[in-house]
Design a protein around this motif. Structure first.
Motif, PDB file in Angstrom:
ATOM      1  N   ILE A  54     -31.091 -34.855 -41.788  1.00 27.58           N
ATOM      2  CA  ILE A  54     -31.866 -33.981 -40.905  1.00 27.58           C
ATOM      3  C   ILE A  54     -33.199 -34.642 -40.556  1.00 27.58           C
ATOM      4  N   GLN A  55     -33.854 -35.223 -41.544  1.00 30.13           N
ATOM      5  CA  GLN A  55     -35.130 -35.894 -41.315  1.00 30.13           C
ATOM      6  C   GLN A  55     -34.952 -37.074 -40.361  1.00 30.13           C
ATOM      7  N   GLU A  56     -33.897 -37.849 -40.556  1.00 31.35           N
ATOM      8  CA  GLU A  56     -33.652 -39.013 -39.705  1.00 31.35           C
ATOM      9  C   GLU A  56     -33.426 -38.594 -38.249  1.00 31.35           C
ATOM     10  N   PHE A  57     -32.578 -37.612 -38.031  1.00 32.90           N
ATOM     11  CA  PHE A  57     -32.339 -37.144 -36.665  1.00 32.90           C
ATOM     12  C   PHE A  57     -33.589 -36.498 -36.076  1.00 32.90           C
ATOM     13  N   GLY A  58     -34.354 -35.794 -36.897  1.00 23.87           N
ATOM     14  CA  GLY A  58     -35.602 -35.200 -36.419  1.00 23.87           C
ATOM     15  C   GLY A  58     -36.581 -36.257 -35.934  1.00 23.87           C
ATOM     16  N   GLU A  59     -36.715 -37.322 -36.695  1.00 23.86           N
ATOM     17  CA  GLU A  59     -37.622 -38.405 -36.301  1.00 23.86           C
ATOM     18  C   GLU A  59     -37.178 -39.042 -34.989  1.00 23.86           C
ATOM     19  N   ILE A  60     -35.888 -39.195 -34.812  1.00 20.17           N
ATOM     20  CA  ILE A  60     -35.367 -39.804 -33.587  1.00 20.17           C
ATOM     21  C   ILE A  60     -35.581 -38.890 -32.390  1.00 20.17           C
TER      22      ILE A  60
ATOM     23  N   GLU B   2     -40.344 -41.162 -26.403  1.00 22.50           N
ATOM     24  CA  GLU B   2     -39.858 -42.458 -25.921  1.00 22.50           C
ATOM     25  C   GLU B   2     -38.426 -42.706 -26.389  1.00 22.50           C
ATOM     26  N   THR B   3     -38.162 -42.364 -27.628  1.00 22.30           N
ATOM     27  CA  THR B   3     -36.817 -42.523 -28.179  1.00 22.30           C
ATOM     28  C   THR B   3     -35.836 -41.612 -27.463  1.00 22.30           C
ATOM     29  N   LYS B   4     -36.238 -40.375 -27.209  1.00 21.93           N
ATOM     30  CA  LYS B   4     -35.360 -39.444 -26.490  1.00 21.93           C
ATOM     31  C   LYS B   4     -35.002 -39.976 -25.112  1.00 21.93           C
ATOM     32  N   LYS B   5     -35.962 -40.574 -24.429  1.00 28.31           N
ATOM     33  CA  LYS B   5     -35.687 -41.150 -23.106  1.00 28.31           C
ATOM     34  C   LYS B   5     -34.599 -42.216 -23.204  1.00 28.31           C
ATOM     35  N   LYS B   6     -34.713 -43.075 -24.215  1.00 26.82           N
ATOM     36  CA  LYS B   6     -33.713 -44.132 -24.398  1.00 26.82           C
ATOM     37  C   LYS B   6     -32.338 -43.538 -24.698  1.00 26.82           C
ATOM     38  N   ILE B   7     -32.317 -42.552 -25.586  1.00 28.11           N
ATOM     39  CA  ILE B   7     -31.051 -41.915 -25.975  1.00 28.11           C
ATOM     40  C   ILE B   7     -30.408 -41.228 -24.773  1.00 28.11           C
ATOM     41  N   PHE B   8     -31.194 -40.442 -24.024  1.00 28.08           N
ATOM     42  CA  PHE B   8     -30.629 -39.675 -22.912  1.00 28.08           C
ATOM     43  C   PHE B   8     -30.321 -40.537 -21.688  1.00 28.08           C
TER      44      PHE B   8
ATOM     45  N   LYS C 252     -20.731 -45.793 -26.854  1.00 29.01           N
ATOM     46  CA  LYS C 252     -21.066 -47.163 -27.240  1.00 29.01           C
ATOM     47  C   LYS C 252     -22.543 -47.440 -26.976  1.00 29.01           C
ATOM     48  N   GLU C 253     -23.025 -47.060 -25.791  1.00 34.25           N
ATOM     49  CA  GLU C 253     -24.448 -47.255 -25.466  1.00 34.25           C
ATOM     50  C   GLU C 253     -25.323 -46.445 -26.410  1.00 34.25           C
ATOM     51  N   PHE C 254     -24.909 -45.212 -26.695  1.00 34.78           N
ATOM     52  CA  PHE C 254     -25.676 -44.357 -27.614  1.00 34.78           C
ATOM     53  C   PHE C 254     -25.843 -45.052 -28.960  1.00 34.78           C
ATOM     54  N   PHE C 255     -24.739 -45.554 -29.525  1.00 37.56           N
ATOM     55  CA  PHE C 255     -24.812 -46.175 -30.847  1.00 37.56           C
ATOM     56  C   PHE C 255     -25.562 -47.496 -30.824  1.00 37.56           C
TER      57      PHE C 255
END
Length: 86
Positions: free
Chosen positions: A49-55, A60-66, A72-75
């Motif tokens: 939960i902590q790891e996903f919360g930090e991400i 900036e990280t959310k922009k990259k993820i979304f 494959k790109e997500f991982f």
């Protein structure tokens, strides 16, 4: 949220990556990435939960993820954030 019980064989996580956003409960809540957790006790999943919360709390990280279009790109992005390989 389900209570801890014998139906969880081990702690872990699962990810559902959708091609489009889905709306929840007729509210203004939308998601494209859904993370589920399984826990055998009340504490072992806290690190996940902590790891996903930090991400997902980092803009900036959310922009990259979304910006990803496939699992494959997500991982690739997720692993680069963790400093790991595929």
């Amino acid at each position: 949220h389900a209570p801890v019980g014998p139906y969880a064989l081990k702690s872990g996580t699962s990810l559902l990556y959708l091609p489009e956003n889905v709306q929840f409960n007729d509210e203004d809540k939308w998601a494209r990435i859904i993370v589920t957790l399984s826990a055998t006790d009340t504490t072992s999943h806290m690190g996940l939960i902590q790891e996903f919360g930090e991400i997902f709390m980092n803009e900036e990280t959310k922009k990259k993820i979304f910006a990803t279009k496939t699992m494959k790109e997500f991982f690739e992005v997720y692993n680069s954030l963790k400093g790991g390989g595929e």
